[in-house]
Design a protein around this motif. Sequence first.
Motif, PDB file in Angstrom:
ATOM      1  N   GLY A   1     -88.325 100.766 101.045  1.00 20.90           N
ATOM      2  CA  GLY A   1     -88.748 101.514 102.100  1.00 20.90           C
ATOM      3  C   GLY A   1     -90.119 101.711 102.227  1.00 20.90           C
ATOM      4  N   LYS A   2     -90.573 102.493 103.334  1.00 26.97           N
ATOM      5  CA  LYS A   2     -92.231 102.968 103.762  1.00 26.97           C
ATOM      6  C   LYS A   2     -92.763 103.633 102.422  1.00 26.97           C
ATOM      7  N   ALA A   3     -94.095 103.377 102.392  1.00 32.89           N
ATOM      8  CA  ALA A   3     -94.822 104.139 101.561  1.00 32.89           C
ATOM      9  C   ALA A   3     -95.569 105.109 102.367  1.00 32.89           C
ATOM     10  N   MET A   4     -95.397 106.538 102.145  1.00 28.88           N
ATOM     11  CA  MET A   4     -95.864 107.665 102.730  1.00 28.88           C
ATOM     12  C   MET A   4     -97.233 107.828 102.295  1.00 28.88           C
ATOM     13  N   ARG A   5     -97.862 108.120 103.314  1.00 28.98           N
ATOM     14  CA  ARG A   5     -99.553 108.582 103.128  1.00 28.98           C
ATOM     15  C   ARG A   5     -99.458 109.976 102.666  1.00 28.98           C
ATOM     16  N   LEU A   6    -100.853 110.232 101.997  1.00 28.67           N
ATOM     17  CA  LEU A   6    -101.188 111.583 101.575  1.00 28.67           C
ATOM     18  C   LEU A   6    -101.626 112.225 102.511  1.00 28.67           C
ATOM     19  N   ILE A   7    -101.194 113.714 102.799  1.00 28.13           N
ATOM     20  CA  ILE A   7    -101.772 114.413 103.723  1.00 28.13           C
ATOM     21  C   ILE A   7    -102.563 115.443 103.357  1.00 28.13           C
ATOM     22  N   ALA A   8    -103.831 115.940 103.813  1.00 27.69           N
ATOM     23  CA  ALA A   8    -104.561 116.971 103.488  1.00 27.69           C
ATOM     24  C   ALA A   8    -103.988 118.349 103.698  1.00 27.69           C
ATOM     25  N   GLY A   9    -104.337 119.406 102.644  1.00 28.58           N
ATOM     26  CA  GLY A   9    -103.818 120.593 102.760  1.00 28.58           C
ATOM     27  C   GLY A   9    -103.938 121.486 103.952  1.00 28.58           C
ATOM     28  N   ASP A  10    -105.123 121.052 104.447  1.00 32.66           N
ATOM     29  CA  ASP A  10    -105.599 121.767 105.629  1.00 32.66           C
ATOM     30  C   ASP A  10    -104.683 121.481 106.849  1.00 32.66           C
ATOM     31  N   VAL A  11    -104.579 120.195 107.007  1.00 33.55           N
ATOM     32  CA  VAL A  11    -103.823 119.485 107.825  1.00 33.55           C
ATOM     33  C   VAL A  11    -102.187 119.930 107.784  1.00 33.55           C
ATOM     34  N   ALA A  12    -101.773 120.084 106.839  1.00 34.19           N
ATOM     35  CA  ALA A  12    -100.496 120.485 106.410  1.00 34.19           C
ATOM     36  C   ALA A  12    -100.056 121.791 106.744  1.00 34.19           C
ATOM     37  N   ALA A  13    -101.314 122.643 106.339  1.00 33.06           N
ATOM     38  CA  ALA A  13    -101.214 123.979 106.942  1.00 33.06           C
ATOM     39  C   ALA A  13    -101.228 124.220 108.336  1.00 33.06           C
ATOM     40  N   TRP A  14    -102.114 123.307 109.175  1.00 28.49           N
ATOM     41  CA  TRP A  14    -102.016 123.375 110.775  1.00 28.49           C
ATOM     42  C   TRP A  14    -100.651 122.823 111.278  1.00 28.49           C
ATOM     43  N   HIS A  15    -100.204 122.079 110.589  1.00 29.76           N
ATOM     44  CA  HIS A  15     -98.542 121.462 110.896  1.00 29.76           C
ATOM     45  C   HIS A  15     -97.694 122.763 110.988  1.00 29.76           C
ATOM     46  N   ARG A  16     -97.947 123.492 110.079  1.00 31.49           N
ATOM     47  CA  ARG A  16     -96.966 124.651 109.804  1.00 31.49           C
ATOM     48  C   ARG A  16     -97.282 125.745 110.826  1.00 31.49           C
ATOM     49  N   SER A  17     -98.496 126.014 111.011  1.00 30.60           N
ATOM     50  CA  SER A  17     -98.920 127.044 111.840  1.00 30.60           C
ATOM     51  C   SER A  17     -98.445 126.881 113.264  1.00 30.60           C
ATOM     52  N   VAL A  18     -98.080 125.679 113.801  1.00 28.15           N
ATOM     53  CA  VAL A  18     -97.840 125.233 115.051  1.00 28.15           C
ATOM     54  C   VAL A  18     -96.207 125.007 115.291  1.00 28.15           C
ATOM     55  N   GLY A  19     -95.514 125.434 114.211  1.00 26.83           N
ATOM     56  CA  GLY A  19     -94.125 125.140 114.084  1.00 26.83           C
ATOM     57  C   GLY A  19     -93.498 123.724 113.681  1.00 26.83           C
ATOM     58  N   ASN A  20     -94.274 123.074 113.149  1.00 26.05           N
ATOM     59  CA  ASN A  20     -93.765 121.626 112.898  1.00 26.05           C
ATOM     60  C   ASN A  20     -93.227 121.738 111.497  1.00 26.05           C
ATOM     61  N   THR A  21     -91.913 121.484 111.411  1.00 31.19           N
ATOM     62  CA  THR A  21     -91.221 121.746 110.168  1.00 31.19           C
ATOM     63  C   THR A  21     -91.449 120.533 108.883  1.00 31.19           C
ATOM     64  N   GLY A  22     -92.278 119.476 109.423  1.00 29.61           N
ATOM     65  CA  GLY A  22     -92.447 118.225 108.526  1.00 29.61           C
ATOM     66  C   GLY A  22     -91.980 117.121 109.202  1.00 29.61           C
ATOM     67  N   ASP A  23     -92.531 115.903 108.497  1.00 30.85           N
ATOM     68  CA  ASP A  23     -92.250 114.690 108.998  1.00 30.85           C
ATOM     69  C   ASP A  23     -90.972 114.112 108.426  1.00 30.85           C
ATOM     70  N   PRO A  24     -89.903 113.828 109.464  1.00 34.81           N
ATOM     71  CA  PRO A  24     -88.677 113.376 108.839  1.00 34.81           C
ATOM     72  C   PRO A  24     -88.668 112.241 108.158  1.00 34.81           C
ATOM     73  N   ASN A  25     -89.768 111.348 108.192  1.00 35.88           N
ATOM     74  CA  ASN A  25     -89.741 110.014 107.310  1.00 35.88           C
ATOM     75  C   ASN A  25     -90.021 110.627 105.835  1.00 35.88           C
ATOM     76  N   LEU A  26     -90.609 111.667 105.591  1.00 34.71           N
ATOM     77  CA  LEU A  26     -90.789 112.303 104.281  1.00 34.71           C
ATOM     78  C   LEU A  26     -89.297 112.611 103.579  1.00 34.71           C
ATOM     79  N   ILE A  27     -88.433 113.021 104.306  1.00 32.68           N
ATOM     80  CA  ILE A  27     -87.153 113.302 103.922  1.00 32.68           C
ATOM     81  C   ILE A  27     -86.204 111.892 103.284  1.00 32.68           C
ATOM     82  N   VAL A  28     -86.618 110.964 104.159  1.00 29.25           N
ATOM     83  CA  VAL A  28     -86.112 109.504 103.806  1.00 29.25           C
ATOM     84  C   VAL A  28     -86.846 108.888 102.602  1.00 29.25           C
ATOM     85  N   TRP A  29     -88.109 109.027 102.492  1.00 27.99           N
ATOM     86  CA  TRP A  29     -89.177 108.626 101.318  1.00 27.99           C
ATOM     87  C   TRP A  29     -88.572 109.236  99.956  1.00 27.99           C
ATOM     88  N   ASN A  30     -88.251 110.615 100.113  1.00 31.79           N
ATOM     89  CA  ASN A  30     -87.875 111.292  98.927  1.00 31.79           C
ATOM     90  C   ASN A  30     -86.389 111.015  98.493  1.00 31.79           C
TER      91      ASN A  30
END
Length: 448
Positions: A332-361
């Motif tokens: 598979g692909k290798a997922m990049r690390l994401i900064a905590g503040d960017v992750a929080a920003w995603h959550r604040s605008v309603g983004n539920t997460g990168d679906p690629n992360l589900i595949v990676w896991n």
Amino acid sequence: MTHPNPETLYESLSLRKRPEDIAALIKDQLQGELGKQEMLLLDKAASGALRHQVGQYTSMLEKFAEVSGAQVQVGKAIQLFKTDDDATGAAFDDPLVVEAFLVKVSAILHKNPGYNSYQADRLNREERMAVGLDISRRRYNKLFRCLRHLEKKLRTMVREHKKSLFLRVGKHAFAEDISREDFMQDMNSACFIAYYTARCNLRSEFTVEGQQRAYDDIADMLLKRCQADSEKANWWAMAQVYPFPEVLKHLSPEQQGVLLGKWTTLLQEVAVFLEELWQTNDINRETMVVRRGNDSSTWNHTAGAWNKARDGWISLLYALGMEFLLDEMCFGKAMRLIAGDVAAWHRSVGNTGDPNLIVWNQLPLPWEVLSGKATCSRDRVAAACREAKLDPERSGWLAPRTHQPLPFRPTPELVHGVTVSNPYLARILKQHKYFSGKDVSPLYPEQN
């Protein structure tokens, strides 16, 4: 009138020039050959070139970071061992040159490189006399320490050169492998290579809207010019930076095989380093959110190189009709690390997460699949994609990526990923460590 200079375009392949400045050079190079619509399209970028601005300044570095050489350590060794070498040039920026010098001076001390234990690897007085080293213990220890320091520097250089290579390849693939002769063979091909490379080299932005894609409408126009004169285009050179079906179909099977070998070799090299980083960093695999102590820059650059190499490898498998290999070995692909503040920003605008992360896991670690420590098939990847509501083919997990041209976007001035409107303000903010995650040096310190 500005005179066209294809050499400047070629030199840009190892630099980090703004696409606007490359577009201006292309406009010079292809003047008189471009149609009206092509010129209007190219002007969208060329009009933003630095040469058309009053200050002609950007805060963004136009070179990749250079690896520090070993001139200081070599210079000290030359002084102590009294050799006739010269450490003032750039030769000792090359780890191979440093290694050769180290072997040479180690032989003077009858020391084997890599054996650096003060207890086990130093010669006592009788052993020194037996090999003809009639020097005091103090001087011997001084020379031994000098070689230890030089070897430590060499190990650091090798690692930093590897990191630099993966950063550059993760951005622009094998652009720096293109010879001057191949580049100059066809100007339409050269212009596509130079512009697309510049677009690939764009820095990541602090955003929740996704990064700019390299393949924009200007790159598409330049590729179509090559397709219009297919017999003249240098598809081999173009495949070094754009290894996708539109280009690969023009290569001979032998050329495709050579390129597949290059990507496979790169995958193997990156896999070793990724595994090392995984073992030495406490990475949260489930979220891939950066933890304190994670070397996120090195991980992300190396993951970028892995994903770039994987894309090229899969594209070549399909070009050669060998995609059946994915039935048994589909890492598979290798997922990049994401900064905590960017992750929080995603959550604040309603983004539920990168679906690629589900595949990676749901898949084994990709470097373990490549090395044979784990197994992963096409069916397993497809099932993980379906669970994540991703199209296995269109998402790049199981087939070559499809590139739809996007409208050109001007290159932003960035301070640690944050867009700043003015390049002079950006320079000041960088100097004072704003947006760096480090303690900020105030713009206006209080006067005592």
